[in-house]
Design a protein around this motif. Structure first.
Motif, PDB file in Angstrom:
ATOM      1  N   VAL A  25       0.845  -1.191   0.000  1.00 23.62           N
ATOM      2  CA  VAL A  25       0.000   0.000   0.000  1.00 23.62           C
ATOM      3  C   VAL A  25       0.882   1.243   0.000  1.00 23.62           C
ATOM      4  N   LEU A  44       1.022   5.076   0.635  1.00 22.87           N
ATOM      5  CA  LEU A  44       0.263   6.083   1.372  1.00 22.87           C
ATOM      6  C   LEU A  44       0.444   7.449   0.718  1.00 22.87           C
ATOM      7  N   GLY A  96      -2.292   9.826   0.802  1.00 26.59           N
ATOM      8  CA  GLY A  96      -3.558  10.474   1.129  1.00 26.59           C
ATOM      9  C   GLY A  96      -3.457  11.734   1.950  1.00 26.59           C
ATOM     10  N   ASN A 105      -3.364   4.486  -1.627  1.00 28.38           N
ATOM     11  CA  ASN A 105      -4.270   5.229  -0.752  1.00 28.38           C
ATOM     12  C   ASN A 105      -4.177   6.707  -1.109  1.00 28.38           C
ATOM     13  N   ASN A 156      -6.681  10.505  -1.393  1.00 29.57           N
ATOM     14  CA  ASN A 156      -7.943  11.195  -1.125  1.00 29.57           C
ATOM     15  C   ASN A 156      -8.201  12.347  -2.086  1.00 29.57           C
ATOM     16  N   ARG A 204      -7.876  11.082  -7.514  1.00 34.22           N
ATOM     17  CA  ARG A 204      -7.962   9.622  -7.570  1.00 34.22           C
ATOM     18  C   ARG A 204      -7.861   9.109  -9.001  1.00 34.22           C
ATOM     19  N   VAL A 211      -7.653   3.448  -3.135  1.00 30.09           N
ATOM     20  CA  VAL A 211      -8.572   3.375  -1.998  1.00 30.09           C
ATOM     21  C   VAL A 211      -8.431   4.650  -1.184  1.00 30.09           C
ATOM     22  N   GLU A 212      -9.542   5.221  -0.797  1.00 29.66           N
ATOM     23  CA  GLU A 212      -9.501   6.443  -0.005  1.00 29.66           C
ATOM     24  C   GLU A 212      -9.741   6.134   1.464  1.00 29.66           C
ATOM     25  N   ASP A 213      -9.395   7.079   2.329  1.00 30.49           N
ATOM     26  CA  ASP A 213      -9.606   6.906   3.756  1.00 30.49           C
ATOM     27  C   ASP A 213     -11.083   6.662   4.045  1.00 30.49           C
ATOM     28  N   GLY A 217      -4.796   5.985   6.424  1.00 30.18           N
ATOM     29  CA  GLY A 217      -4.414   5.298   5.194  1.00 30.18           C
ATOM     30  C   GLY A 217      -4.124   3.833   5.435  1.00 30.18           C
ATOM     31  N   ALA A 269      -7.403   2.068   5.732  1.00 28.07           N
ATOM     32  CA  ALA A 269      -8.005   1.835   4.417  1.00 28.07           C
ATOM     33  C   ALA A 269      -7.321   0.670   3.712  1.00 28.07           C
ATOM     34  N   GLY A 270      -5.990   0.632   3.800  1.00 27.66           N
ATOM     35  CA  GLY A 270      -5.257  -0.451   3.157  1.00 27.66           C
ATOM     36  C   GLY A 270      -5.574  -1.807   3.737  1.00 27.66           C
TER      37      GLY A 270
END
Length: 218
Positions: A26, A28, A30, A69, A71, A74, A85-87, A98, A101-102
Motif C-alpha cells: 500500500v 500512502l 492520502g 491510498n 484522497n 484519484r 482506496v480512499e480513507d 491510510g 483503508a489499506g
C-alpha cells in the motif's frame, strides 16, 4: 514522461530485484502535503516523473497486489494501473487512516506500507520486513536505519484491522501510539541508508534531485 532513474546507494550495497510475494503493498498518498505547500505530494515531479511512479517501480515487483491510498486526484493515481482506496475516516486523519483503508481493502493477510515521498526504497524491502512475521507473535515490523525508525515503512497483518479500528474510533491518531500497543520488531537497513531519503518540502525535492544516482554514471 521520463521513466524513474534507477538508484544505487553510494555506500556500495547491492540491491537485488524483489520477487513478488503474497503480500499487499500500500502506497500512502492520502495526506495534505502541508510542508510541500498543500499540493498532492505523490504527484510532484522528480527527474520528470511523479514520485508515485518512483515508488511503484520499487514496490510493485516485490508484492502480489498494489493499492494506492489517495484522497485527492484519484483518477490520476488510478491511471498508474493499481486500485485506489480512499480513507474511510474523514478529515485527512493521517497515516493511520491510510493504513486502516489499506488493511480494509487488502487481498492478502500480510500488508506492507510505504509513503509516497521516499523514491529510492530498497528492492528487497518487503522480503526483509516479512521475515520477522514468521513468528506469529510479531504483529508488525518496521524499517530502521541507525537509530532512526521509519514508522510508516512497515509490514503488518490484516487481522489487526479491528484493533486499529478501535484505536482510531477512540480518537487515536499517532502512529507511535498505536505501535506501543503491538509487538513490533525493528528491521535494520544500515546497508542502504540513502534508500530511506524522503521528501517533505520543495527544498528537499530540489536537494534530492541533485543527488539522484544513475547507473550509467557508476
Amino acid at each position: 514522461m521520463a521513466k524513474p532513474v534507477p538508484f544505487r546507494d553510494p555506500v556500495g550495497s547491492t540491491q537485488h530485484p524483489g520477487t513478488p510475494t503474497p503480500v499487499t503493498g500500500v502506497v500512502l498518498a492520502g495526506g495534505l502535503g502541508r510542508r510541500m505547500g498543500n499540493v498532492d505530494k505523490g504527484l510532484q515531479l522528480l527527474e520528470g516523473s511523479p514520485l508515485i511512479a518512483w515508488i511503484l517501480q520499487r514496490l510493485a515487483p516485490q508484492v502480489g497486489e498494489v493499492l494506492i491510498n489517495a484522497n485527492r486526484n484519484r483518477d490520476v493515481y488510478a491511471a498508474f494501473g493499481h486500485r485506489v482506496v480512499e480513507d474511510r475516516i474523514g478529515g485527512f486523519a493521517g497515516p493511520l487512516a491510510g493504513m486502516h483503508a489499506g488493511l480494509s481493502e487488502a487481498k492478502y493477510e500480510r500488508v506492507a506500507f510505504v509513503p509516497c515521498d521516499t523514491p529510492f526504497l530498497p528492492e528487497d524491502l518487503v522480503s526483509r520486513l516479512l521475515a520477522p512475521l514468521k513468528d506469529e507473535s510479531v504483529d508488525l515490523s518496521v524499517a530502521k536505519t541507525g537509530t532512526q525508525p521509519h514508522p510508516v515503512i512497515c509490514l503488518t497483518r490484516k487481522r489487526l484491522l479491528p484493533h486499529l479500528t478501535a484505536y482510531l474510533d477512540g480518537g487515536g491518531r499517532k502512529v507511535d501510539g498505536w505501535y506501543s500497543t503491538l509487538n513490533v520488531t525493528e528491521v535494520a537497513f544500515d546497508d542502504q541508508p540513502r534508500a530511506f531519503s524522503n521528501i517533505n518540502t520543495p527544498e528537499e525535492l530540489k536537494a534530492i534531485e541533485s543527488t539522484v544516482y544513475r547507473r550509467d554514471a557508476q
